[in-house]
Design a protein around this motif. Structure first.
Motif, mmCIF file in Angstrom:
data_model
loop_
_atom_site.group_PDB
_atom_site.id
_atom_site.type_symbol
_atom_site.label_atom_id
_atom_site.label_comp_id
_atom_site.label_asym_id
_atom_site.label_seq_id
_atom_site.Cartn_x
_atom_site.Cartn_y
_atom_site.Cartn_z
ATOM 1 N N THR A 46 66.893 28.552 20.311
ATOM 2 C CA THR A 46 67.420 29.558 19.385
ATOM 3 C C THR A 46 66.529 29.667 18.155
ATOM 4 O O THR A 46 66.232 30.770 17.686
ATOM 5 C CB THR A 46 68.863 29.206 18.980
ATOM 6 N N ASN A 75 74.907 40.403 17.273
ATOM 7 C CA ASN A 75 76.214 39.788 17.048
ATOM 8 C C ASN A 75 76.753 39.074 18.282
ATOM 9 O O ASN A 75 77.867 38.576 18.264
ATOM 10 C CB ASN A 75 77.225 40.851 16.600
ATOM 11 N N SER A 76 75.992 39.053 19.368
ATOM 12 C CA SER A 76 76.474 38.397 20.588
ATOM 13 C C SER A 76 76.246 36.892 20.499
ATOM 14 O O SER A 76 75.241 36.425 19.978
ATOM 15 C CB SER A 76 75.747 38.952 21.814
ATOM 16 N N HIS A 77 77.195 36.140 20.992
ATOM 17 C CA HIS A 77 77.095 34.683 21.036
ATOM 18 C C HIS A 77 77.542 34.213 22.416
ATOM 19 O O HIS A 77 78.693 33.828 22.613
ATOM 20 C CB HIS A 77 77.963 34.032 19.949
ATOM 21 N N PRO A 78 76.637 34.240 23.402
ATOM 22 C CA PRO A 78 77.017 33.836 24.758
ATOM 23 C C PRO A 78 77.315 32.340 24.838
ATOM 24 O O PRO A 78 76.895 31.557 23.983
ATOM 25 C CB PRO A 78 75.791 34.192 25.596
ATOM 26 N N SER A 83 69.904 32.464 23.641
ATOM 27 C CA SER A 83 69.889 32.585 22.188
ATOM 28 C C SER A 83 70.638 33.844 21.783
ATOM 29 O O SER A 83 70.508 34.882 22.432
ATOM 30 C CB SER A 83 68.453 32.663 21.673
ATOM 31 N N PRO A 84 71.424 33.752 20.720
ATOM 32 C CA PRO A 84 72.179 34.933 20.294
ATOM 33 C C PRO A 84 71.254 36.039 19.793
ATOM 34 O O PRO A 84 70.315 35.786 19.052
ATOM 35 C CB PRO A 84 73.067 34.407 19.169
#
Length: 99
Positions: free
Chosen positions: A41, A25-28, A21-22
């Protein structure tokens, strides 16, 4: 039944460990299917990011409980099988239930 519960907890723990889950600001990149990841999420957002680690900690605790229960049962059955008294107790118990 304890072995099945242990396996189910292990699979659920693996699912929770793969949750990406992000945070911030990270979006793996996604590992899970989009439907599964969206639910994870959503849960993470509702719990402000603390839900996943809390569930993982609870699952780990429950897995430890199951492991200790299995060890205790193994020890109990090995002790009763070694003394030879376990079989007579079982047969007496069965006889009581049959009456």
């Amino acid at each position: 039944m304890l072995l099945a519960a242990k396996q189910m907890c292990k699979e659920f723990a693996n699912l929770m460990a793969q949750d990406l889950s992000p945070l911030g600001n990270s979006h793996p990149a996604l590992i899970q299917e989009p439907g599964v990841q969206s639910c994870l999420t959503h849960f993470s957002l509702i719990t402000h990011g603390f839900g996943g680690p809390a569930i993982c900690a609870a699952i780990t605790t429950f897995q430890n409980y199951l492991l200790e229960s299995l060890k205790r049962l193994d020890k109990m059955f090995l002790t009763s099988a070694g003394s030879g008294h376990g079989e007579t107790k079982i047969s007496e118990k069965d006889a009581k239930h049959q009456k």
